[in-house]
Design an enzyme around this catalytic site. Structure first.
Site, PDB file in Angstrom:
ATOM      1  N   ASP A  66       0.850  -1.171  -0.052  1.00 58.72           N
ATOM      2  CA  ASP A  66       0.041   0.051  -0.050  1.00 58.72           C
ATOM      3  C   ASP A  66       0.784   1.417   0.059  1.00 58.72           C
ATOM      4  O   ASP A  66       0.420   2.500  -0.055  1.00 58.72           O
ATOM      5  CB  ASP A  66      -1.135  -0.044   1.227  1.00 58.72           C
ATOM      6  CG  ASP A  66      -0.175  -0.153   2.662  1.00 58.72           C
ATOM      7  OD1 ASP A  66       0.867   0.010   2.679  1.00 58.72           O
ATOM      8  OD2 ASP A  66      -0.871  -0.066   3.551  1.00 58.72           O
ATOM      9  N   SER A  67       2.237   1.120  -0.046  1.00 58.30           N
ATOM     10  CA  SER A  67       3.164   2.104  -0.337  1.00 58.30           C
ATOM     11  C   SER A  67       2.930   2.740  -1.701  1.00 58.30           C
ATOM     12  O   SER A  67       3.291   3.725  -2.046  1.00 58.30           O
ATOM     13  CB  SER A  67       4.605   1.722  -0.060  1.00 58.30           C
ATOM     14  OG  SER A  67       4.833   0.641  -0.927  1.00 58.30           O
ATOM     15  N   ASP A 112      -1.333  -6.168  -0.281  1.00 55.66           N
ATOM     16  CA  ASP A 112      -1.372  -5.717   0.909  1.00 55.66           C
ATOM     17  C   ASP A 112      -3.030  -5.232   1.063  1.00 55.66           C
ATOM     18  O   ASP A 112      -3.286  -4.482   0.356  1.00 55.66           O
ATOM     19  CB  ASP A 112      -0.520  -4.439   1.065  1.00 55.66           C
ATOM     20  CG  ASP A 112       0.246  -3.839   2.157  1.00 55.66           C
ATOM     21  OD1 ASP A 112      -0.079  -4.825   2.992  1.00 55.66           O
ATOM     22  OD2 ASP A 112       1.022  -2.984   2.020  1.00 55.66           O
ATOM     23  N   LYS A 122      -1.260  -9.308   2.990  1.00 54.97           N
ATOM     24  CA  LYS A 122      -0.702  -8.930   4.152  1.00 54.97           C
ATOM     25  C   LYS A 122      -1.410  -8.063   4.966  1.00 54.97           C
ATOM     26  O   LYS A 122      -2.344  -7.363   4.354  1.00 54.97           O
ATOM     27  CB  LYS A 122       0.672  -8.282   3.649  1.00 54.97           C
ATOM     28  CG  LYS A 122       1.467  -7.698   5.024  1.00 54.97           C
ATOM     29  CD  LYS A 122       2.727  -6.859   4.611  1.00 54.97           C
ATOM     30  CE  LYS A 122       2.979  -5.828   4.100  1.00 54.97           C
ATOM     31  NZ  LYS A 122       2.405  -4.704   4.838  1.00 54.97           N
ATOM     32  N   GLU A 175      -1.545  -5.509   8.358  1.00 54.02           N
ATOM     33  CA  GLU A 175      -0.836  -4.780   9.411  1.00 54.02           C
ATOM     34  C   GLU A 175      -1.662  -5.000  10.792  1.00 54.02           C
ATOM     35  O   GLU A 175      -2.771  -4.704  10.821  1.00 54.02           O
ATOM     36  CB  GLU A 175      -0.693  -3.102   9.105  1.00 54.02           C
ATOM     37  CG  GLU A 175      -0.015  -2.729   7.909  1.00 54.02           C
ATOM     38  CD  GLU A 175       0.368  -1.349   7.797  1.00 54.02           C
ATOM     39  OE1 GLU A 175      -0.060  -0.691   8.602  1.00 54.02           O
ATOM     40  OE2 GLU A 175       0.720  -0.946   6.824  1.00 54.02           O
ATOM     41  N   GLU A 187       8.681  -4.035  11.003  1.00 52.23           N
ATOM     42  CA  GLU A 187       9.163  -2.744  10.399  1.00 52.23           C
ATOM     43  C   GLU A 187       9.492  -1.712  11.986  1.00 52.23           C
ATOM     44  O   GLU A 187       8.885  -1.783  12.723  1.00 52.23           O
ATOM     45  CB  GLU A 187       7.860  -1.941   9.659  1.00 52.23           C
ATOM     46  CG  GLU A 187       8.440  -0.625   9.371  1.00 52.23           C
ATOM     47  CD  GLU A 187       7.314  -0.361   8.040  1.00 52.23           C
ATOM     48  OE1 GLU A 187       6.438  -1.066   7.540  1.00 52.23           O
ATOM     49  OE2 GLU A 187       7.467   0.806   7.684  1.00 52.23           O
TER      50      GLU A 187
HETATM   51  O1  KIV Z   1       3.330  -1.271   1.533  1.00 56.58           O
HETATM   52  C1  KIV Z   1       4.650  -1.389   1.875  1.00 56.58           C
HETATM   53  O2  KIV Z   1       5.376  -1.053   1.177  1.00 56.58           O
HETATM   54  C2  KIV Z   1       4.897  -2.172   2.915  1.00 56.58           C
HETATM   55  C3  KIV Z   1       6.500  -2.577   3.058  1.00 56.58           C
HETATM   56  C4  KIV Z   1       6.961  -1.420   3.980  1.00 56.58           C
HETATM   57  C5  KIV Z   1       6.597  -3.846   3.957  1.00 56.58           C
HETATM   58  O3  KIV Z   1       3.978  -2.819   3.546  1.00 56.58           O
END
Ligand code: KIV
Length: 292
Positions: free
Chosen positions: A44-45, A83, A112, A114, A190
């Site tokens: 989600d970056s 994500d 993934k 969080e 992280e």
């Molecule tokens: O979204 C992302 O880039 C991430 C990484 C920092 C692991 O979750």
């Protein structure tokens, strides 16, 4: 080369280091896959590096899904993880399963999650446990993510290293064990001091993938645009840029502008042409000047 699965990643613990990079599009995904990266995370970056948003929590599910589909079209070997964006599970945990199933239908092989900020006994902690349990019950492989969790960074006091005092270190160790017991196949750590992530890595049977968590994790992840020197807005201390593509691209664009301006681009080989007699006949027909 075979397609990697979550089981393969799990089995790699203690045998070799695991590599993961984020990716958001078809062309980069093809390169990463051909270069044999183990895991491609459609992170989600994307919110920051592709959409220019200030917070990852603002990216929508549809945006994440479209990019996951683009990545999946290119990948033959790497494991693809999508994500789960904030809006797909932290607001309404019950709906998370529908969103996760759409990611899997779109080509992801795992998702993934969080960790919701809040310890396991709070409402937020319980909701997090519910989401992960429900996904795994529905046979969707899950990667956990603890430490600095950017989606809820504001409730962690901002983008800060986590686990520096006794209480928060113990909480991280506890969260990691809860995630392992829930059945996640791996956990991202992280922004955690390397001593704490080394301890967590030793305690767990599942692999840890670090970002700003030191070298003792079972694997490492970086954001592709940081890794390639393409995203310059912020550069956290843990980022190593393996390339400065931003500067290289600017040099290339400067060359393009110069060559277009002075007529060097395109040349004959880069242009389509007609046979000379055909051109002269056409010019005559259309009463045009036939000068070449
Ligand atoms: O979204 C992302 O880039 C991430 C990484 C920092 C692991 O979750």
């Amino acid at each position: 080369m075979n397609k990697l699965t979550p089981q393969d990643i799990l089995a790699d613990k203690g045998k070799r280091k695991i590599t993961m990079l984020t990716c958001y599009d078809y062309s980069f995904a093809q390169i990463l896959d051909e270069a044999n990266i183990d895991i491609i995370l459609v992170g989600d970056s994307l919110a920051n590096v592709i959409l220019g948003l200030d917070e990852t929590s603002k990216v929508s599910f549809t945006e994440m899904l479209n990019h996951t589909k683009a990545v999946a079209k290119a990948v033959k070997h790497s494991l693809i993880i999508a994500d789960m964006p904030y809006l797909s599970y932290q607001i309404n945990p019950k709906k998370s399963i529908n969103y996760a199933k759409k990611f899997i239908a779109g080509g992801a092989e795992a998702v993934k999650i969080e960790w919701f900020s809040g310890n396991a006994s709070t409402t937020k902690g319980k909701e997090c446990i519910y989401v992960i349990k429900n996904l795994i019950k529905n046979k969707i492989p899950v990667m956990g993510h603890i430490g600095l969790t950017p989606q809820t960074a504001s409730s962690l006091g901002g983008y800060k290293v986590q686990g520096k005092d006794k209480d928060s270190a113990l909480m991280l160790i506890k969260e990691a064990k809860i995630l392992q017991d829930l059945g996640v196949f791996s956990i991202v750590l992280e922004c955690i001091p390397y001593q704490i992530s080394r301890l967590i890595t030793k305690e767990l049977k599942i692999p840890t993938i670090g970002i700003g968590a030191g070298k003792f994790c079972d694997g490492q992840v970086l954001v592709l645009y940081d890794f390639l020197g393409l995203y310059k807005k912020i550069k956290p201390r843990f980022v190593r840029s393996y390339k400065d593509l931003s500067s290289e691209i600017k040099v290339a664009i400067g060359k393009f502008i110069k060559e277009v301006t002075n007529g060097d681009f395109p040349n004959r080989e880069e242009s389509f042409s007609m046979k000379e007699d055909e051109w002269r006949a056409l010019a005559k027909n259309l009463r045009l000047d036939d000068t070449l």
